[in-house]
Write an enzyme that holds these catalytic residues in place. Structure first.
Site, short mmCIF file in Angstrom:
data_model
loop_
_atom_site.label_atom_id
_atom_site.label_comp_id
_atom_site.label_asym_id
_atom_site.label_seq_id
_atom_site.Cartn_x
_atom_site.Cartn_y
_atom_site.Cartn_z
N ASP A 49 0.82 -1.26 0.03
CA ASP A 49 0.13 -0.06 -0.07
C ASP A 49 0.85 1.23 0.01
O ASP A 49 0.59 2.20 0.88
CB ASP A 49 -1.12 0.10 1.14
CG ASP A 49 -2.17 -1.24 1.19
OD1 ASP A 49 -2.14 -1.91 0.36
OD2 ASP A 49 -2.70 -1.28 1.92
N LYS B 253 -6.77 -5.05 -3.30
CA LYS B 253 -7.70 -5.62 -2.12
C LYS B 253 -8.47 -4.65 -1.28
O LYS B 253 -8.22 -3.38 -1.89
CB LYS B 253 -6.51 -6.09 -0.79
CG LYS B 253 -5.63 -4.95 -0.55
CD LYS B 253 -4.75 -5.65 0.69
CE LYS B 253 -3.76 -4.30 1.23
NZ LYS B 253 -4.72 -3.39 2.04
N CYS C 255 -1.52 -2.87 7.54
CA CYS C 255 -1.60 -3.85 6.43
C CYS C 255 -0.20 -4.49 6.48
O CYS C 255 -0.06 -5.64 6.02
CB CYS C 255 -1.86 -2.98 5.30
SG CYS C 255 -3.63 -2.47 5.24
#
Ligand code: VGL
Ligand code: ZN
Length: 209
Positions: free
Chosen positions: A8, A106, A151
């Site tokens: 990310d 995702k 994450c």
């Protein structure tokens, strides 16, 4: 086979973004330097529809930081972020995407969040990343990116569960620290479950020998 997972590294998680991670942008040069030392590089991309259930704005009377139940799971609410196709969802400028072999998106299901790059938060649906790495003979997974306490942590913990030798590259990550101490807590949790926390320097040194 060694794989580097970039978690990310997107505008919304950098200063100026919708869910800024302090110093999130500082990891970009470190990550760029690491990529050439791996057999495979995968980038995950948080990629939410506008009506995503993790956005506070989609729950009346709720604000970021509140917790709700979302389809049976505890869900922390966030400011709207990484909306599919928006500038905030784009990878951070300067990140060398020419070195990225695969992008895994995702968080696309409005009904469930997905912190890990491998599975949704309910552990029900796989993104395909695990099979992708196994098909290519990857044994060792190195995780870096944003955010250490969300994450990155959940991606590393799932990598261990799937049987990969798992590292987290400390200086190539930054945390949100919703509560002070969350990053330290995340590192302790990861270590206790078999993740090795290392510095980028030791990877670069190792690969020079
Ligand atoms: C993340 C909160 C919500 C992350 C993603 O990338 O760590 N955190 N969505
Ligand atoms: Zn998200």
């Amino acid at each position: 086979m060694k794989a580097l997972i970039l978690v990310d590294i997107q505008n919304d998680f950098c200063p100026g973004g919708a869910l800024p991670v302090p110093e999130g942008d500082k990891i970009v040069p470190v990550v760029n330097e690491l990529m050439p030392h791996f057999d495979l590089v995968v980038a995950t991309q948080d990629w939410h529809p506008r009506d995503h259930g993790s956005f506070a704005a989609n729950h009346s009377g709720k604000k970021p930081g509140d917790v709700v139940e979302l389809n049976g799971l505890q869900q922390i609410l966030w400011p709207a972020h990484c909306v599919q196709g928006s500038p905030g969802a784009a990878f951070r400028k300067g990140l060398d995407l020419s070195r990225v072999d695969k992008i895994v998106q995702k968080g696309t299901d409005p009904g469930v969040d997905s912190y890990s790059g491998f599975f949704d938060n309910g552990g029900r649906k796989a993104t395909g990343l695990g099979d992708y790495l196994k098909e290519r003979g990857v044994s060792d997974v190195y995780v870096c990116g944003l955010a250490t306490d969300y994450c990155v942590k959940f991606t590393a913990l799932d990598a261990v569960k799937l049987g990969f030798r798992t590292w987290v590259v400390e200086d190539a990550c930054r945390g949100v620290e919703l509560r002070p101490g969350d990053v330290g807590k995340a590192k302790r949790q990861m270590r206790s479950r078999g993740v090795t926390v290392i510095a980028s320097e030791s990877i670069l040194e190792e690969s020079m020998r």
